[in-house]
Design a protein around this motif. Structure first.
Motif, short mmCIF file in Angstrom:
data_model
loop_
_atom_site.label_atom_id
_atom_site.label_comp_id
_atom_site.label_asym_id
_atom_site.label_seq_id
_atom_site.Cartn_x
_atom_site.Cartn_y
_atom_site.Cartn_z
N ASP A 49 0.62 -1.00 -0.10
CA ASP A 49 0.13 -0.03 0.05
C ASP A 49 1.15 1.45 -0.01
O ASP A 49 1.78 1.17 0.98
CB ASP A 49 -1.05 0.02 1.73
CG ASP A 49 -1.83 0.90 0.86
OD1 ASP A 49 -1.65 2.36 2.08
OD2 ASP A 49 -2.78 1.44 0.53
N LEU A 50 0.74 2.08 -1.23
CA LEU A 50 1.59 4.22 -0.63
C LEU A 50 1.87 4.47 0.22
O LEU A 50 2.44 4.78 0.85
CB LEU A 50 1.09 4.26 -2.09
CG LEU A 50 1.50 3.71 -4.01
CD1 LEU A 50 0.51 4.57 -4.86
CD2 LEU A 50 2.98 3.80 -3.38
N ARG A 51 0.22 4.75 0.53
CA ARG A 51 0.14 4.98 1.83
C ARG A 51 1.29 4.34 2.64
O ARG A 51 1.36 5.30 3.51
CB ARG A 51 -1.02 5.40 2.12
CG ARG A 51 -1.91 6.21 2.01
CD ARG A 51 -3.37 5.98 1.97
NE ARG A 51 -4.52 7.62 0.67
CZ ARG A 51 -5.18 7.44 -0.71
NH1 ARG A 51 -4.11 5.86 -0.76
NH2 ARG A 51 -5.25 8.01 -1.03
N GLU A 52 1.33 3.09 3.11
CA GLU A 52 1.84 2.73 4.13
C GLU A 52 3.22 2.94 3.96
O GLU A 52 4.26 3.18 4.64
CB GLU A 52 1.73 1.66 4.41
CG GLU A 52 0.18 0.78 5.23
CD GLU A 52 -0.43 1.82 6.48
OE1 GLU A 52 1.01 1.85 7.61
OE2 GLU A 52 -1.19 2.69 6.78
N ARG A 71 9.21 7.09 5.04
CA ARG A 71 9.93 7.77 4.22
C ARG A 71 10.59 8.18 5.91
O ARG A 71 10.36 9.47 6.84
CB ARG A 71 9.26 8.77 3.02
CG ARG A 71 10.33 9.69 2.70
CD ARG A 71 10.01 10.79 1.75
NE ARG A 71 10.82 11.50 1.35
CZ ARG A 71 10.40 12.12 0.52
NH1 ARG A 71 9.11 12.43 -0.54
NH2 ARG A 71 10.91 13.40 -0.72
N ALA A 72 12.13 8.37 5.66
CA ALA A 72 12.56 9.14 6.39
C ALA A 72 13.96 9.91 6.20
O ALA A 72 14.19 10.85 6.83
CB ALA A 72 13.70 8.09 6.95
N ALA A 105 7.15 9.43 -8.69
CA ALA A 105 6.58 8.50 -8.55
C ALA A 105 6.32 7.43 -9.95
O ALA A 105 6.67 8.92 -11.15
CB ALA A 105 5.09 8.76 -8.31
N LEU A 106 6.79 6.65 -10.30
CA LEU A 106 6.45 5.95 -11.46
C LEU A 106 5.79 4.71 -11.53
O LEU A 106 5.90 4.45 -10.81
CB LEU A 106 8.23 5.76 -11.67
CG LEU A 106 8.17 5.03 -13.06
CD1 LEU A 106 7.43 6.40 -14.48
CD2 LEU A 106 9.88 4.66 -13.88
N LEU A 113 0.69 13.46 -5.81
CA LEU A 113 1.18 14.16 -5.13
C LEU A 113 0.40 14.86 -3.69
O LEU A 113 0.84 15.09 -2.82
CB LEU A 113 0.50 16.00 -6.02
CG LEU A 113 1.64 15.45 -7.19
CD1 LEU A 113 0.91 16.91 -8.49
CD2 LEU A 113 2.83 14.65 -7.04
N ILE A 114 -0.54 14.22 -3.75
CA ILE A 114 -2.01 14.73 -2.49
C ILE A 114 -1.04 13.53 -1.34
O ILE A 114 -1.05 13.93 0.03
CB ILE A 114 -2.96 15.13 -2.45
CG1 ILE A 114 -3.67 15.59 -3.52
CG2 ILE A 114 -3.88 14.53 -1.08
CD1 ILE A 114 -5.13 15.35 -4.01
N MET A 115 -0.55 13.08 -1.68
CA MET A 115 -0.60 11.56 -1.00
C MET A 115 1.10 11.75 -0.12
O MET A 115 1.58 11.27 0.38
CB MET A 115 0.05 10.27 -1.95
CG MET A 115 -0.97 8.82 -1.63
SD MET A 115 -1.46 7.64 -2.30
CE MET A 115 -1.56 7.87 -3.65
N GLY A 116 1.62 12.60 -0.95
CA GLY A 116 3.10 13.02 -0.73
C GLY A 116 4.87 12.63 -1.18
O GLY A 116 5.07 12.76 -1.13
#
Length: 201
Positions: free
Chosen positions: A136-139, A144-145, A153-154, A166-169
């Motif tokens: 899952d992308l959100r997880e 991310r550190a 993203a690709l 973009l909204i996700m980060g």
């Protein structure tokens, strides 16, 4: 927003590339792993010279300085030797360096020397059927550190889903099959570019 070329030659490719730049494309990755150096040179020379500074080489780095190209992309395979490759170029040019990763662990461990990294696949790949995300992308984004290197993203990206990334980060996104295999590539590009320009910080 970034567009990556298909590995093989396609009809009207140079005309399309020039049109993309004329309409505002910020960067184009020249990914032609099986092309001869002489053919790569001809491809670059067919692109308007005013846009050469917006090209990114994935290989044949030694010709970069001949065309005012200061952007180099290192695959996972050759990333470990990027320092020695840069030294072999014997130039004072300040290169902008990018790479590719497939896990957030690898991304977090990248040296800060990398300006940005492709993270793929974020969705089911269009250009590589069967190349699909496993988590899952959100997880993944919660892990991310590293923030000195931009996260791009690709994979499976189109005008219908790029905004949500973009909204996700993600810091930005790149298109490959989503552009070159679209029913109307230039219209798809215009939609994605507008979304990118509205969101990218």
């Amino acid at each position: 927003m970034i567009i990556v070329t298909p590995p093989h030659s396609i009809a009207n490719e140079v005309e399309t590339i020039n049109n993309l730049f004329e309409e505002g494309l910020p960067l184009l990755h020249l990914r032609k792993p099986e092309i001869y150096t002489s053919k790569l040179r001809r491809l670059i020379e067919s692109i308007d010279s005013e846009f050469h500074s917006k090209l990114v080489l994935h290989h044949n780095y030694e010709i970069a300085s001949d065309y005012n190209i200061n952007r180099l992309h290192f695959t996972e395979r050759n990333r470990e030797s990027f320092d020695s490759i840069l030294k072999e170029l014997k130039t004072d040019a300040e290169y902008i360096i990018s790479t590719s990763v497939h896990t957030m662990t690898d991304f977090n461990q990248l040296p800060s020397r990398f300006d940005y990294a492709f993270f793929s696949p974020v969705y089911n790949s269009i250009s590589k059927p069967g190349h699909n995300p496993k988590n899952d992308l959100r997880e993944i984004l919660k892990q991310r550190a590293a923030f000195n290197t931009k996260l791009i993203a690709l994979g499976g990206i189109t005008a219908s889903n790029c905004g949500s990334l973009l909204i996700m980060g993600f810091d930005d996104f790149a298109l490959l099959g989503g552009f070159w295999q679209a029913e109307n590539p230039m219209e798809e590009f215009r939609k994605c570019l507008k979304i990118s320009n509205d969101y990218v910080r």
